[in-house]
Scaffold this active site. Sequence first.
Site, PDB file in Angstrom:
ATOM      1  N   CYS A  73      46.970  38.665  62.693  1.00 54.39           N
ATOM      2  CA  CYS A  73      47.758  37.093  63.187  1.00 54.39           C
ATOM      3  C   CYS A  73      46.518  36.527  63.044  1.00 54.39           C
ATOM      4  O   CYS A  73      45.257  36.410  63.325  1.00 54.39           O
ATOM      5  CB  CYS A  73      48.314  37.342  64.315  1.00 54.39           C
ATOM      6  SG  CYS A  73      49.829  38.269  63.059  1.00 54.39           S
ATOM      7  N   CYS A  90      42.412  42.299  66.906  1.00 56.42           N
ATOM      8  CA  CYS A  90      43.086  42.435  65.497  1.00 56.42           C
ATOM      9  C   CYS A  90      43.234  41.121  65.104  1.00 56.42           C
ATOM     10  O   CYS A  90      43.126  39.891  65.164  1.00 56.42           O
ATOM     11  CB  CYS A  90      45.014  43.127  65.810  1.00 56.42           C
ATOM     12  SG  CYS A  90      45.753  42.742  64.076  1.00 56.42           S
ATOM     13  N   CYS A 146      51.764  38.343  70.567  1.00 52.71           N
ATOM     14  CA  CYS A 146      51.046  39.840  70.548  1.00 52.71           C
ATOM     15  C   CYS A 146      49.989  39.712  71.618  1.00 52.71           C
ATOM     16  O   CYS A 146      49.125  39.745  71.616  1.00 52.71           O
ATOM     17  CB  CYS A 146      50.482  39.836  68.939  1.00 52.71           C
ATOM     18  SG  CYS A 146      50.018  41.331  69.001  1.00 52.71           S
ATOM     19  N   GLU A 196      49.942  43.805  32.163  1.00 51.24           N
ATOM     20  CA  GLU A 196      49.993  44.404  33.890  1.00 51.24           C
ATOM     21  C   GLU A 196      48.051  45.416  33.585  1.00 51.24           C
ATOM     22  O   GLU A 196      48.754  46.647  32.659  1.00 51.24           O
ATOM     23  CB  GLU A 196      50.764  45.281  34.746  1.00 51.24           C
ATOM     24  CG  GLU A 196      50.354  45.967  35.643  1.00 51.24           C
ATOM     25  CD  GLU A 196      49.426  45.711  36.498  1.00 51.24           C
ATOM     26  OE1 GLU A 196      50.262  44.415  37.340  1.00 51.24           O
ATOM     27  OE2 GLU A 196      49.106  46.050  37.467  1.00 51.24           O
ATOM     28  N   TYR A 225      49.503  39.837  34.673  1.00 52.02           N
ATOM     29  CA  TYR A 225      49.608  40.343  35.506  1.00 52.02           C
ATOM     30  C   TYR A 225      50.820  40.817  36.330  1.00 52.02           C
ATOM     31  O   TYR A 225      51.337  40.200  37.410  1.00 52.02           O
ATOM     32  CB  TYR A 225      48.550  39.206  36.599  1.00 52.02           C
ATOM     33  CG  TYR A 225      47.662  38.907  35.995  1.00 52.02           C
ATOM     34  CD1 TYR A 225      46.114  39.732  36.463  1.00 52.02           C
ATOM     35  CD2 TYR A 225      47.161  37.991  35.510  1.00 52.02           C
ATOM     36  CE1 TYR A 225      44.841  39.199  36.387  1.00 52.02           C
ATOM     37  CE2 TYR A 225      45.934  37.582  35.092  1.00 52.02           C
ATOM     38  CZ  TYR A 225      44.966  37.888  35.490  1.00 52.02           C
ATOM     39  OH  TYR A 225      44.284  37.462  34.839  1.00 52.02           O
ATOM     40  N   CYS A 258      54.053  45.936  65.913  1.00 51.63           N
ATOM     41  CA  CYS A 258      53.201  45.155  65.051  1.00 51.63           C
ATOM     42  C   CYS A 258      54.534  43.804  64.516  1.00 51.63           C
ATOM     43  O   CYS A 258      55.842  44.265  64.202  1.00 51.63           O
ATOM     44  CB  CYS A 258      52.627  45.789  64.093  1.00 51.63           C
ATOM     45  SG  CYS A 258      52.562  44.438  62.454  1.00 51.63           S
ATOM     46  N   CYS A 317      47.637  33.561  45.663  1.00 52.21           N
ATOM     47  CA  CYS A 317      47.606  34.256  46.547  1.00 52.21           C
ATOM     48  C   CYS A 317      46.601  33.330  47.207  1.00 52.21           C
ATOM     49  O   CYS A 317      46.221  34.235  48.655  1.00 52.21           O
ATOM     50  CB  CYS A 317      48.067  35.752  46.932  1.00 52.21           C
ATOM     51  SG  CYS A 317      46.511  36.591  46.022  1.00 52.21           S
ATOM     52  N   GLN A 356      55.480  43.077  46.053  1.00 52.99           N
ATOM     53  CA  GLN A 356      55.354  41.432  46.799  1.00 52.99           C
ATOM     54  C   GLN A 356      55.793  42.458  48.749  1.00 52.99           C
ATOM     55  O   GLN A 356      57.273  42.736  48.403  1.00 52.99           O
ATOM     56  CB  GLN A 356      56.309  40.345  46.541  1.00 52.99           C
ATOM     57  CG  GLN A 356      56.256  39.678  44.966  1.00 52.99           C
ATOM     58  CD  GLN A 356      54.937  39.048  45.506  1.00 52.99           C
ATOM     59  OE1 GLN A 356      54.416  39.062  46.449  1.00 52.99           O
ATOM     60  NE2 GLN A 356      54.849  38.586  43.877  1.00 52.99           N
TER      61      GLN A 356
HETATM   62  N1  SAH Z   1      53.662  39.178  39.353  1.00 57.04           N
HETATM   63  C1  SAH Z   1      54.321  40.675  39.707  1.00 57.04           C
HETATM   64  C2  SAH Z   1      52.489  40.994  40.348  1.00 57.04           C
HETATM   65  C3  SAH Z   1      51.743  39.434  41.137  1.00 57.04           C
HETATM   66  S1  SAH Z   1      49.749  41.214  41.955  1.00 57.04           S
HETATM   67  C4  SAH Z   1      55.124  40.772  41.192  1.00 57.04           C
HETATM   68  O1  SAH Z   1      54.995  39.622  41.397  1.00 57.04           O
HETATM   69  O2  SAH Z   1      55.244  41.397  41.801  1.00 57.04           O
HETATM   70  C5  SAH Z   1      49.019  41.491  40.715  1.00 57.04           C
HETATM   71  C6  SAH Z   1      48.946  42.056  40.234  1.00 57.04           C
HETATM   72  O3  SAH Z   1      47.314  41.945  39.005  1.00 57.04           O
HETATM   73  C7  SAH Z   1      48.977  43.638  40.222  1.00 57.04           C
HETATM   74  O4  SAH Z   1      50.197  44.580  39.883  1.00 57.04           O
HETATM   75  C8  SAH Z   1      47.538  44.245  39.654  1.00 57.04           C
HETATM   76  O5  SAH Z   1      47.874  45.551  39.223  1.00 57.04           O
HETATM   77  C9  SAH Z   1      47.262  43.577  38.191  1.00 57.04           C
HETATM   78  N2  SAH Z   1      46.242  43.376  38.226  1.00 57.04           N
HETATM   79  C10 SAH Z   1      44.671  42.935  38.680  1.00 57.04           C
HETATM   80  N3  SAH Z   1      43.266  42.578  38.074  1.00 57.04           N
HETATM   81  C11 SAH Z   1      44.241  42.603  36.547  1.00 57.04           C
HETATM   82  C12 SAH Z   1      43.638  42.612  35.169  1.00 57.04           C
HETATM   83  N4  SAH Z   1      42.616  42.544  35.166  1.00 57.04           N
HETATM   84  N5  SAH Z   1      44.766  42.535  34.121  1.00 57.04           N
HETATM   85  C13 SAH Z   1      46.034  42.899  34.590  1.00 57.04           C
HETATM   86  N6  SAH Z   1      46.530  43.483  35.580  1.00 57.04           N
HETATM   87  C14 SAH Z   1      45.858  42.461  36.699  1.00 57.04           C
END
Ligand code: SAH
Length: 452
Positions: free
Chosen positions: A75, A72, A66, A329, A308, A155, A405, A279
């Site tokens: 990467c 930037c 790139c 969530e 989450y 990109c 992550c 994702q």
């Molecule tokens: N498991 C899902 C989302 C993971 S990302 C997937 O694989 O698609 C993390 C998620 O946690 C996001 O959707 C975000 O909105 C949520 N989140 C962030 N803080 C939180 C909290 N305090 N309690 C519950 N969820 C939360």
Amino acid sequence: MILEITGIGTEMQGVGRTEDGQVVFVPMALPGETVDVEIVHRSDRILEGRIREILTPSPDRVQPICPLYGQCGGCKTQHMSYDLSLALKRQIVTQQVERIGRLKDPCIYPTEASPKPWKYRNKGEFAVATDARTGTPGVGVFERKSHTVLPMQDCLLHDDLSTRALRVINKWMHAYCIPAADTPGAGGGVRHVVTRVSRADGLMLILSTTSRRIRALDPLISMLSTEFGEKIHSLYQIVLKDRPADALDGRCILLAGKRVLIDRLAGLSFAISPRTFFQVNMVQTDRLYEYVREAAALTGREFVLDAYCGCGTISLALARDAARVIGVELNEGAIEDAKENANRNGLWEKAEFYAGDAGVKVVELIDQGLRPDVLVVDPPRKGIDARLLSAIVKGQISRVVYVSCNPGTMARDIQRLTEEGAYRLEYIKPVDMFSQTEHVECVARLTRTAQA
Ligand code: SAH
């Protein structure tokens, strides 16, 4: 000074040591290289060096492709072979789990390679700003560690639909003098352009602005349909709050097209609204979820709690092999999507979803006596809420599947789960979801010990 690079830092910098043992971080240097560096930053314990000359290059060094690489901040691994980036990601995970997690010889499997290490991102967040030299507004990416926007033609991380959309937006802004949010005297304008791409549906385009009014909307819609035809799925506007937490924090208005984008994951179909987390790398998410299923080891009788849960992707992928799933969530919109997704996939009898903070709602469910067999946690980068961690340690959950992550906060949380012997870390599988960057996704499996 002349340095031998012997290690790797969490941001993919090379690490060496001075003769008296001080650590020196050298961005863009690779393990095994000997480099001549100039010290550009000095603090009590750490030095940062800039490469003046690579005296012995690594056989894994490659030419970045790139033209904006290094300028930037997106990467971080284009100067190394893909295989080396995978090996270093595993090494970073191992270091974090040993140092922060305080575990000896953790079982960390090799990083799962991606079949598509370029152009894999289905979501782009781009900055709109006035170019200081020309005075014209444009869309691009932020320069590393600054607020200057670099204009960008292409990109290598994003799907082509995203970069094509950027070019259309740039053309539209120039043709109709659309102001950026920072244009002096404009009284509001466009601050971000967010793109979301579905393999099935095409493109959702979101303009986040600092005022409600957008000039020349009709021409934009016709420019988009000329460029994309059927592939333009929806156009949204987000009117940003005064102090927005992110690019999508504000009132959400559908300007044209359909309300939700549909995509497929793990053999299921998902509806996604503009603000719902999804994702970013679809090909690799299918594999990631396979590892989640393997770690959950379901037989059809289990009760699974997915904290989450976003729009319910993992919950529903696991529901097929479980007796019952509950997803929690924070984002209410995502919970609406999750319920719709349960119906869409015929899994509504097995899946329930609640909006709430995992540190409150999941703790409450456990306190009320709910006893999941498997708890899945997939928290944002800051890791698991401390209240939830103590509820897990106290509760009687036999398996925890930790999807992360951020290996640093995952290691910290694993330390808390294992320190008093309640859980044992069985293994961690790193998955390359964010190719070309320093980031790595992990699936960790923890099991409750007999003593706990
Ligand atoms: N498991 C899902 C989302 C993971 S990302 C997937 O694989 O698609 C993390 C998620 O946690 C996001 O959707 C975000 O909105 C949520 N989140 C962030 N803080 C939180 C909290 N305090 N309690 C519950 N969820 C939360």
